[in-house]
Design a protein around this motif. Structure first.
Motif, PDB file in Angstrom:
ATOM      1  N   TYR A 103      -0.160  -6.443 -12.005  1.00 15.71           N
ATOM      2  CA  TYR A 103      -1.380  -6.494 -11.481  1.00 15.71           C
ATOM      3  C   TYR A 103      -2.560  -6.537 -12.245  1.00 15.71           C
ATOM      4  N   LYS A 126      -2.279  -4.598  -6.049  1.00 15.67           N
ATOM      5  CA  LYS A 126      -0.953  -3.953  -5.603  1.00 15.67           C
ATOM      6  C   LYS A 126      -0.985  -3.877  -4.208  1.00 15.67           C
ATOM      7  N   THR A 127      -0.167  -4.110  -3.496  1.00 19.51           N
ATOM      8  CA  THR A 127       0.322  -4.352  -1.994  1.00 19.51           C
ATOM      9  C   THR A 127       0.400  -2.493  -1.289  1.00 19.51           C
ATOM     10  N   SER A 128      -0.350  -2.287  -0.558  1.00 20.75           N
ATOM     11  CA  SER A 128       0.044  -1.241   0.156  1.00 20.75           C
ATOM     12  C   SER A 128       1.101  -1.084   1.002  1.00 20.75           C
ATOM     13  N   ASN A 133       5.404   1.664  -2.604  1.00 22.16           N
ATOM     14  CA  ASN A 133       5.144   0.376  -3.144  1.00 22.16           C
ATOM     15  C   ASN A 133       4.348   0.338  -4.323  1.00 22.16           C
ATOM     16  N   LYS A 134       3.165   0.972  -4.083  1.00 17.31           N
ATOM     17  CA  LYS A 134       2.053   0.915  -5.411  1.00 17.31           C
ATOM     18  C   LYS A 134       2.583   1.247  -6.617  1.00 17.31           C
ATOM     19  N   THR A 135       3.742   2.143  -6.734  1.00 17.73           N
ATOM     20  CA  THR A 135       4.050   2.604  -8.027  1.00 17.73           C
ATOM     21  C   THR A 135       5.627   2.372  -8.338  1.00 17.73           C
ATOM     22  N   SER A 162       2.526  -7.312  -4.752  1.00 20.37           N
ATOM     23  CA  SER A 162       1.251  -7.574  -5.307  1.00 20.37           C
ATOM     24  C   SER A 162       0.697  -9.006  -4.564  1.00 20.37           C
ATOM     25  N   GLU A 167      -9.505  -5.924  -2.066  1.00 21.45           N
ATOM     26  CA  GLU A 167      -9.353  -4.700  -1.354  1.00 21.45           C
ATOM     27  C   GLU A 167     -10.458  -3.722  -1.523  1.00 21.45           C
ATOM     28  N   TYR A 169     -11.610   0.124  -0.028  1.00 21.95           N
ATOM     29  CA  TYR A 169     -11.041   1.460  -0.026  1.00 21.95           C
ATOM     30  C   TYR A 169     -11.970   2.599   0.370  1.00 21.95           C
ATOM     31  N   THR A 232       1.179   2.017   7.807  1.00 24.89           N
ATOM     32  CA  THR A 232       0.825   0.879   6.973  1.00 24.89           C
ATOM     33  C   THR A 232       1.285  -0.562   7.943  1.00 24.89           C
TER      34      THR A 232
END
Length: 401
Positions: A103, A126-128, A133-135, A162, A167, A169, A232
């Motif tokens: 990323y 990073k894809t939610s 998934n993000k970590t 990713s 994005e 938020y 999600t």
């Protein structure tokens, strides 16, 4: 056997050098004051399977082809603007081998109050996707050596990890808990064989392209993150461009997963579960491909228990069905000649984590599996040689700074 590329050796030496600097001078990496942070990790794994191959040639032998090296940095330019990036080198059998920008983004907090905040991220984001998934690329943030494969497929990892885009938020805080939401719009990675092969098979001369993919996630946390609920959904539209002498025609794929997640955290134990429904539409590939609509189903239930500050045990049941209307894969087998058990997998996992120090972690894991739905064709090119029942034993050592 391939063990470590030149890049991997260079990255490993660079990481060990940085760790030595950290040990000598705790603030050696504090280059620009507290607004700049640099971190990294190194992970090495061993894999052995009783049948089939996972992350390299592991069938009745030990595969050393599972390793990860990552360096990430963040720089707070102003109270509202932050730059963040991570470079990752990953080796996972024949499914993944090389360095990539995991990323690299600009994070602008446009509004911040005690009640919450809102902002915009732009770049490679990073894809939610579910809770992890993000970590997922940092071994210390995963609950196990590998994530539940029913939700977080390693064989199609690059497609969902990713995307290049933006994005939006927003987060709200209150006495009843916190609520966060994000909406992203970006291009997933489709330019590598790691993305193409799981979707259309080996030795395809064509290429995959993607349209902009929307991604929505909503997370609620209550009682100080004692419990978490999340939803999600995303949509990925892919098109295949045939190559020279290609048996496939210009086909299209649409993938639409819906993921429901829940987690409860007590003082010494945690319980996590996720359930996914996946609508796949595959069309126009011609008579030499499996066209049609499929409603996939996946879920897992996972428990972890902290035996002591250093020891943690894990137990998980993980299930995946490519088509819930053809759970045993018999209709697929009749149409293609490929074994039906390649369309499902049921995995019992028992694991143990030992934190030797806050920076050094050891893990061991055992999987008892019915089905081959998790397996990558790059490591298992002949589907007729696959076995339905198999075990997977994994060891991992991880270091971070």
């Amino acid at each position: 056997m391939y063990v470590c590329s030149g890049f991997a050796r260079t990255a490993c030496f660079a990481l060990l050098g940085a760790v030595s600097l950290c040990s000598t001078e705790a603030r050696a990496l504090d280059l620009l004051g507290s607004d700049f942070q640099l971190h990294g990790f190194l992970s090495l794994g061993l894999v052995n399977t009783t049948d089939n191959n996972f992350f390299g040639h592991s069938d009745d032998r030990i595969s050393k082809d599972f390793s990860e090296v990552g360096v990430n940095a963040s720089w707070r330019l102003t109270p509202e603007l932050q730059l963040a990036a991570e470079v990752l080198w990953r080796r996972a059998g024949d499914t993944d081998d090389g360095a990539r920008l995991d990323y690299g983004l600009l994070d602008w907090t446009a509004w911040a109050r005690e009640q919450g905040r809102a902002g915009l991220r732009m770049g490679r984001i990073k894809t939610s996707y579910g809770l992890y998934n993000k970590t997922r690329d940092v071994p210390f943030t995963r609950p196990s050596i590998i994530l539940p494969q029913s939700i977080y497929f390693d064989r199609t990892r690059n497609l969902t990890v990713s995307a290049d885009g933006a994005e939006i938020y927003a987060e709200a805080y209150g006495e009843a808990g916190s609520l966060s939401a994000s909406f992203a719009y970006g291009l997933p990675e489709t330019g590598t064989d790691a993305t193409k092969v799981p979707l259309v098979g080996l030795n395809r001369p064509g290429s995959m392209e993607s349209s902009l993919a929307p991604d929505l996630q909503v997370i609620y946390e209550g009682s100080g993150a004692k419990y978490r609920l999340a939803f999600t959904t995303l949509r990925v539209d892919l098109s295949y461009k045939p190559g020279f002498a290609d048996r496939l025609q210009a086909g299209k794929l649409r993938l639409v997963p819906l993921i429901f997640s829940g987690q409860y955290n007590a003082e010494n134990w945690s319980l996590t579960g996720e359930y996914a429904m996946r609508r796949s539409t595959i069309k126009e590939f011609g008579p030499f491909f499996y066209n049609g609509k499929q409603d996939g189903q996946s879920y897992y239930l996972q428990g972890t228990y902290r035996l002591s500050p250093q020891w943690e045990a894990l137990l998980r049941y993980d299930a995946y069905y490519a088509d819930k209307n053809d759970r045993d894969g018999q209709a697929f087998a009749a149409a293609t000649g490929v074994p039906g058990f390649t369309r499902f997998a049921r995995d019992w996992t028992l694991g143990m984590r030992f934190d030797v120090t806050p920076q050094f972690m050891l893990r061991a894991e055992m999987h008892q599996i019915d089905g081959a739905g998790f397996l990558a064709s790059q490591d298992n090119p002949n589907p007729q040689a696959l076995r339905r029942y198999w075990n997977n034993f994994m060891l991992q050592a991880s270091f971070r700074f």
